[in-house]
Design a protein around this motif. Structure first.
Motif, mmCIF file in Angstrom:
data_model
loop_
_atom_site.group_PDB
_atom_site.id
_atom_site.type_symbol
_atom_site.label_atom_id
_atom_site.label_comp_id
_atom_site.label_asym_id
_atom_site.label_seq_id
_atom_site.Cartn_x
_atom_site.Cartn_y
_atom_site.Cartn_z
ATOM 1 N N ASP A 19 -3.793 3.944 -8.517
ATOM 2 C CA ASP A 19 -5.039 3.038 -8.389
ATOM 3 C C ASP A 19 -6.254 3.185 -9.197
ATOM 4 O OD1 ASP A 19 -5.909 5.053 -6.879
ATOM 5 O OD2 ASP A 19 -6.619 3.809 -5.173
ATOM 6 N N HIS A 44 -2.355 9.174 -6.226
ATOM 7 C CA HIS A 44 -1.996 8.762 -4.889
ATOM 8 C C HIS A 44 -0.525 8.702 -4.531
ATOM 9 C CE1 HIS A 44 -5.988 7.600 -3.243
ATOM 10 N NE2 HIS A 44 -5.826 6.819 -4.205
ATOM 11 N N HIS A 80 -6.426 12.175 3.369
ATOM 12 C CA HIS A 80 -5.618 12.718 2.138
ATOM 13 C C HIS A 80 -5.543 13.980 1.770
ATOM 14 C CE1 HIS A 80 -6.588 8.287 0.462
ATOM 15 N NE2 HIS A 80 -5.796 8.291 1.240
ATOM 16 N N ARG A 104 5.036 1.088 1.006
ATOM 17 C CA ARG A 104 4.111 0.571 0.356
ATOM 18 C C ARG A 104 4.309 -1.142 -0.170
ATOM 19 N NH1 ARG A 104 -0.915 2.548 -1.608
ATOM 20 N NH2 ARG A 104 -0.975 4.930 -1.175
ATOM 21 N N ARG A 107 4.352 -3.157 3.254
ATOM 22 C CA ARG A 107 2.984 -2.965 3.775
ATOM 23 C C ARG A 107 2.310 -4.055 2.913
ATOM 24 N NH1 ARG A 107 -1.435 0.433 1.178
ATOM 25 N NH2 ARG A 107 -2.961 0.805 2.975
ATOM 26 N N SER A 138 -1.423 -0.607 -3.899
ATOM 27 C CA SER A 138 -2.549 -0.038 -3.133
ATOM 28 C C SER A 138 -3.624 -1.223 -2.452
ATOM 29 C CB SER A 138 -3.153 1.292 -3.730
ATOM 30 O OG SER A 138 -4.401 1.089 -3.708
ATOM 31 N N ARG A 139 -4.267 -0.720 -1.872
ATOM 32 C CA ARG A 139 -5.566 -1.608 -1.146
ATOM 33 C C ARG A 139 -6.216 -1.857 -2.485
ATOM 34 N NH1 ARG A 139 -8.053 0.826 3.798
ATOM 35 N NH2 ARG A 139 -7.504 2.698 2.974
ATOM 36 N N THR A 140 -6.532 -0.939 -3.407
ATOM 37 C CA THR A 140 -7.511 -0.998 -4.350
ATOM 38 C C THR A 140 -7.024 -2.320 -5.404
ATOM 39 O OG1 THR A 140 -7.399 1.167 -4.195
ATOM 40 C CG2 THR A 140 -8.590 0.177 -6.349
ATOM 41 N N VAL A 155 -15.633 -4.366 -5.206
ATOM 42 C CA VAL A 155 -14.573 -3.752 -4.408
ATOM 43 C C VAL A 155 -15.309 -3.339 -3.071
ATOM 44 C CG1 VAL A 155 -13.238 -1.628 -4.371
ATOM 45 C CG2 VAL A 155 -13.276 -3.175 -6.446
ATOM 46 N N PRO A 156 -16.316 -2.555 -2.865
ATOM 47 C CA PRO A 156 -16.812 -2.132 -1.549
ATOM 48 C C PRO A 156 -16.790 -3.195 -0.545
ATOM 49 C CG PRO A 156 -17.985 -0.930 -3.402
ATOM 50 C CD PRO A 156 -17.286 -2.095 -4.085
ATOM 51 N N PHE A 159 -13.792 -3.860 0.977
ATOM 52 C CA PHE A 159 -13.334 -3.020 2.008
ATOM 53 C C PHE A 159 -13.972 -3.455 3.319
ATOM 54 C CE2 PHE A 159 -10.961 -1.000 -1.298
ATOM 55 C CZ PHE A 159 -9.799 -0.507 -0.787
ATOM 56 N N TRP A 175 1.870 7.169 7.319
ATOM 57 C CA TRP A 175 2.163 7.923 6.135
ATOM 58 C C TRP A 175 2.800 9.234 6.404
ATOM 59 C CZ3 TRP A 175 1.087 5.001 1.964
ATOM 60 C CH2 TRP A 175 0.326 3.832 2.280
ATOM 61 N N HIS A 255 -11.668 6.655 -10.402
ATOM 62 C CA HIS A 255 -10.829 5.625 -10.625
ATOM 63 C C HIS A 255 -11.107 4.563 -11.735
ATOM 64 C CE1 HIS A 255 -10.027 6.579 -6.303
ATOM 65 N NE2 HIS A 255 -9.017 6.013 -6.238
HETATM 66 P P1 AMP Z 1 -4.093 2.862 0.042
HETATM 67 O O1 AMP Z 1 -3.680 4.144 -0.301
HETATM 68 O O2 AMP Z 1 -3.480 1.518 -0.387
HETATM 69 O O3 AMP Z 1 -4.668 2.564 1.509
HETATM 70 O O4 AMP Z 1 -5.680 2.613 -0.543
HETATM 71 C C1 AMP Z 1 -6.599 3.507 -0.319
HETATM 72 C C2 AMP Z 1 -7.657 3.485 -1.606
HETATM 73 O O5 AMP Z 1 -8.617 2.339 -1.534
HETATM 74 C C3 AMP Z 1 -8.409 4.743 -1.820
HETATM 75 O O6 AMP Z 1 -7.736 5.540 -2.656
HETATM 76 C C4 AMP Z 1 -9.687 4.484 -2.696
HETATM 77 O O7 AMP Z 1 -9.516 4.359 -3.910
HETATM 78 C C5 AMP Z 1 -9.871 3.010 -1.967
HETATM 79 N N1 AMP Z 1 -11.022 2.573 -1.030
HETATM 80 C C6 AMP Z 1 -10.745 2.959 0.302
HETATM 81 N N2 AMP Z 1 -11.805 2.851 1.166
HETATM 82 C C7 AMP Z 1 -12.586 2.341 0.162
HETATM 83 C C8 AMP Z 1 -13.971 1.734 0.192
HETATM 84 N N3 AMP Z 1 -14.755 1.623 1.253
HETATM 85 N N4 AMP Z 1 -14.518 1.538 -0.932
HETATM 86 C C9 AMP Z 1 -13.805 1.357 -2.301
HETATM 87 N N5 AMP Z 1 -12.716 1.758 -2.238
HETATM 88 C C10 AMP Z 1 -11.912 2.137 -1.195
#
Ligand code: AMP
Ligand code: MN
Ligand code: MN
Ligand code: MN
Length: 289
Positions: A19, A44, A80, A104, A107, A138-140, A155-156, A159, A175, A255
């Motif tokens: 990500d 990751h 992690h 993934r 999900r 990824s969530r990112t 981005v924050p 989240f 996981w 990142h």
């Molecule tokens: P995932 O592995 O798909 O669950 O995504 C996790 C990733 O989201 C992390 O490795 C971070 O890069 C990013 N992430 C998680 N929480 C936050 C946050 N509060 N603010 C910004 N990035 C976050």
């Protein structure tokens, strides 16, 4: 190269293979420019970028340790685990990470369906536009799409409002097991490290359980100086490392130039009272000067 606590080692960052937004080759250049002396790319759940990182680091004359950051489910939370200095051709590790990544895509489709229910449409396709590795949505990537589409300011903000436990867009996921992640790394000749322990919101009892179980499975390191910790946490987790006899690690968790607070190589050094994880990985360092 002196492998003491003053070394500018940056042993945690992400590329387009997970990500991050930069290629392994661009990260090598950035690490060099940031004064990094020993580097690791820790994508990751993925080691597909390791050979590129090794080759680019060799061309740039930068010492390198193989790396990854494995997503683990522990006590109902995601933890992690960073792996350093392992054999990146280990079949057990390649297969274990492949299985971890496997969930993934389903999900991500569920996340998009959940966002659609609150009026945000096309998030799966939107997130995919930011994905460099189709195996690793990824969530990112969702966060970058939500910002670009104007749903959030940064981005924050995404989240905070979406994608975290209890918010629309969050989908619980199982996981890897702690024992497996630590085992894959250790049996491939590397050292397992608890990533950014200050980020989990564990009670002291839960944190104690994590650390003791991690050590019981063969884990040996903990991140102390990381882009995810406050200065107070640098001190707190230095104490934790000493208390449990763990090796200390340091890494920016870089990142993206626009999103990351801390650049490669820019963190303060480890305290001299700590034993750095790199001192125990001397034989595993590629192209050490
Ligand atoms: P995932 O592995 O798909 O669950 O995504 C996790 C990733 O989201 C992390 O490795 C971070 O890069 C990013 N992430 C998680 N929480 C936050 C946050 N509060 N603010 C910004 N990035 C976050
Ligand atoms: Mn990340
Ligand atoms: Mn992490
Ligand atoms: Mn990370």
């Amino acid at each position: 190269m002196n492998l003491d606590a003053t070394l500018n080692a940056d042993l945690h960052c992400h590329s387009v293979v997970s990500d991050g937004t930069l290629t392994p080759e661009a990260l090598v250049e950035r690490a060099k420019a940031g004064g990094v002396q020993l580097w690791s790319l820790t994508d990751h759940d993925e080691i597909g970028g390791q050979q590129r990182a090794i080759d680019a680091a060799r061309a740039a004359g930068l010492a390198y340790l193989t790396g990854t950051e494995i997503s683990v489910s522990f006590a109902g939370r995601v933890v992690h685990i960073v792996g350093l200095g392992f054999d990146h051709e280990s079949p057990e590790m390649i297969e274990g990470l492949r299985a971890t990544r496997g969930g993934r895509e389903p999900r991500a489709r569920e996340m998009a369906a959940s966002l659609a229910r609150v009026g945000i449409h096309g998030a799966f396709e939107g997130a995919l536009q930011y994905v460099g590795n189709p195996d690793l949505i990824s969530r990112t990537h969702f966060a970058r799409f939500l910002v670009e589409a104007g749903h959030c300011t940064d981005v924050p903000d995404v989240f905070r409002r979406y994608l975290t436990d209890g918010k629309p867009g969050f989908v619980p996921h199982k996981w890897a097991a702690l024992k497996d992640a630590v085992g894959w790394i250790t049996r491939a000749g590397g050292i397992a490290v608890i990533a950014h322990p200050g980020r989990y919101d564990f009670t002291p009892t839960e944190e104690y359980a994590l650390i003791t179980e991690f050590i019981g499975h063969g884990g040996r390191g903990i991140e102390v100086v990381t882009g995810s910790h406050t200065a107070a946490e640098f001190v707190q987790y230095a104490d934790t490392a000493l208390e449990f006899g763990l090796l200390a690690s340091r890494g920016s968790d870089f990142h993206c130039p626009e999103e990351s607070r801390i650049d490669l190589g820019a963190l303060p050094p480890l305290a001299g009272r700590l034993t750095p994880v790199w001192a125990a990985l001397e034989d595993r360092i590629h192209h050490r000067a």
